[in-house]
Design an enzyme around this catalytic site. Sequence first.
Site, PDB file in Angstrom:
ATOM      1  N   SER A  28       0.818  -1.222   0.000  1.00  0.00           N
ATOM      2  CA  SER A  28       0.000   0.000   0.000  1.00  0.00           C
ATOM      3  C   SER A  28       0.852   1.272   0.000  1.00  0.00           C
ATOM      4  O   SER A  28       1.835   1.384   0.727  1.00  0.00           O
ATOM      5  CB  SER A  28      -0.918   0.018   1.225  1.00  0.00           C
ATOM      6  OG  SER A  28      -1.579   1.264   1.298  1.00  0.00           O
ATOM      7  N   LYS A  79     -13.475  -3.771   2.687  1.00  0.00           N
ATOM      8  CA  LYS A  79     -14.310  -2.560   2.638  1.00  0.00           C
ATOM      9  C   LYS A  79     -15.744  -2.806   3.111  1.00  0.00           C
ATOM     10  O   LYS A  79     -16.348  -1.929   3.729  1.00  0.00           O
ATOM     11  CB  LYS A  79     -14.293  -1.972   1.226  1.00  0.00           C
ATOM     12  CG  LYS A  79     -12.928  -1.394   0.842  1.00  0.00           C
ATOM     13  CD  LYS A  79     -12.971  -0.759  -0.535  1.00  0.00           C
ATOM     14  CE  LYS A  79     -11.621  -0.152  -0.889  1.00  0.00           C
ATOM     15  NZ  LYS A  79     -11.650   0.581  -2.154  1.00  0.00           N
ATOM     16  N   ASN A 100     -14.145   2.968   2.673  1.00  0.00           N
ATOM     17  CA  ASN A 100     -12.676   2.949   2.542  1.00  0.00           C
ATOM     18  C   ASN A 100     -12.015   3.829   3.605  1.00  0.00           C
ATOM     19  O   ASN A 100     -10.799   3.920   3.658  1.00  0.00           O
ATOM     20  CB  ASN A 100     -12.239   3.377   1.132  1.00  0.00           C
ATOM     21  CG  ASN A 100     -12.369   4.870   0.913  1.00  0.00           C
ATOM     22  OD1 ASN A 100     -13.127   5.538   1.620  1.00  0.00           O
ATOM     23  ND2 ASN A 100     -11.648   5.394  -0.045  1.00  0.00           N
ATOM     24  N   ASP A 115     -13.785   6.975  -2.518  1.00  0.00           N
ATOM     25  CA  ASP A 115     -13.276   6.504  -3.814  1.00  0.00           C
ATOM     26  C   ASP A 115     -13.875   7.268  -4.997  1.00  0.00           C
ATOM     27  O   ASP A 115     -13.148   7.695  -5.904  1.00  0.00           O
ATOM     28  CB  ASP A 115     -13.565   5.001  -3.985  1.00  0.00           C
ATOM     29  CG  ASP A 115     -12.608   4.140  -3.168  1.00  0.00           C
ATOM     30  OD1 ASP A 115     -11.476   4.601  -2.895  1.00  0.00           O
ATOM     31  OD2 ASP A 115     -12.991   3.014  -2.808  1.00  0.00           O
ATOM     32  N   ALA A 141     -17.742  -5.404 -13.173  1.00  0.00           N
ATOM     33  CA  ALA A 141     -18.968  -5.246 -12.376  1.00  0.00           C
ATOM     34  C   ALA A 141     -18.732  -5.692 -10.932  1.00  0.00           C
ATOM     35  O   ALA A 141     -19.668  -6.076 -10.238  1.00  0.00           O
ATOM     36  CB  ALA A 141     -20.104  -6.049 -13.012  1.00  0.00           C
ATOM     37  N   GLY A 253      -4.975   5.027 -12.406  1.00  0.00           N
ATOM     38  CA  GLY A 253      -5.687   5.439 -11.200  1.00  0.00           C
ATOM     39  C   GLY A 253      -4.809   6.000 -10.091  1.00  0.00           C
ATOM     40  O   GLY A 253      -5.278   6.133  -8.956  1.00  0.00           O
TER      41      GLY A 253
END
Length: 288
Positions: A28, A79, A100, A115, A141, A253
Site C-alpha cells: 500500500s 471494505k 474505505n 473513492d 462489475a 488510477g
Amino acid sequence: MFEAPKLVDDLNVSLARYAVFGHPVAHSKSPLIHRAFAHQLGIALRYDAIDAAPGTLAAALSRFVGEGGVGASVTLPLKAEAFALAKACSARAKRLGVANTLAWHGDHWFADNTDGEGLIRDIGERHRIDLRGRRVLLVGAGGAAQGVLPALLDAGVSKVTISNRDPQRADQLCDWIGDPARVQTWYLDDLRRAGDFDAVFNATSAGQYGQALDLPFTIANPRTLAYDLSYGKAATSFLAWARAAGCAYALDGLGMLVEQAAAAFELWHGDRPDTEPVYRQLQRDAAA
Ligand code: ATR
C-alpha cells in the site's frame, strides 16, 4: 539539562495513530501519501500499514483504538467489513454499503467512502476533463465498478454501459443502481457492435493477474477518455490498448488514489492537503 527521548517509541506514545488495513497491505502507498500530507500541513501523526485477514477487522480495530488509533483507511478485501462494523456513516458510504475510510468518534467508528470523489476530482481538477454528457463504458462489475458508478452518474455523464465477463454480474450492478434511463448493460464479447464511447473505464482486476482485456478499437473515438482504476503494472495493458486505439487520454488510477486519500485526510484533520506534489512524487517513483 535537556534529555533526549531514549526511544523513537517514546516520541510516538502521544501521537494520534492512523493506519491502512488490508490483506495483503504491504504494497500500500497510503502510509507514504498520508505521511507526506501530514508533513506538508505540519501535523504530527503516526500512520502504519496493518494486515488484517478477512473476518478479523473488528478485532484489529479494537486493538488499534486501544493503542491510540483514531483513523483508518480500508482497502481490499475489507471494505464491506469496515462498513458493517461502523455505527454511523456518510450518505455516500450508505449508498454503496462499503467503506474505505473510518474515523473514530470517541465510542464508535464513522464510515465514509471517498473513492468516487477521488476519481471525479482526479479527472475534473487534475486533468481538467469534463465528464458531463459523456457516454461511458464501464468494464467490470465488481466492487471497484460499483464504487465509482454513483459518482460517475452524479458527475453528469449521459449514459453508462456496463460490460462484464460474467453478464449476470453486470445485470446485478445495473439493477442495483436502478437508473434504467441512463444505465444499461452490454455483452463484453459483443462490444464490436456497441458503437463508440466518450469514456472507457477499466474497473476489472484483469491487469492485477497479468491478463489483458480483449477490447475492440471500435469502442474508442478521438476524444475518448480511457481510465484504468488500477495503477502501475496492473494498468499497463489497458493503457497500451487505449493509446493504440487513438484515445485522447490514457490515464491510470494513481491520481484517484491520491485524491481519495486527500478526502480521507480532510475528514480526519479538517484540512485539505495540496495533492499535486505528492502525485508528482509518486509518478517519479513509478518511472524510476
Ligand atoms: P474488485 O473489488 O477489484 O472489483 P472483484 O469484485 O473480484 O474485484 O471484481 C473483479 C472484476 O474484474 C470482475 O468484474 C471480473 O469479472 P467477472 O465478474 O466475470 O469475474 C473482472 N475480471 C477479472 N479478471 C478478468 C479478465 N481476465 N477478463 C475480464 N474481466 C475480468
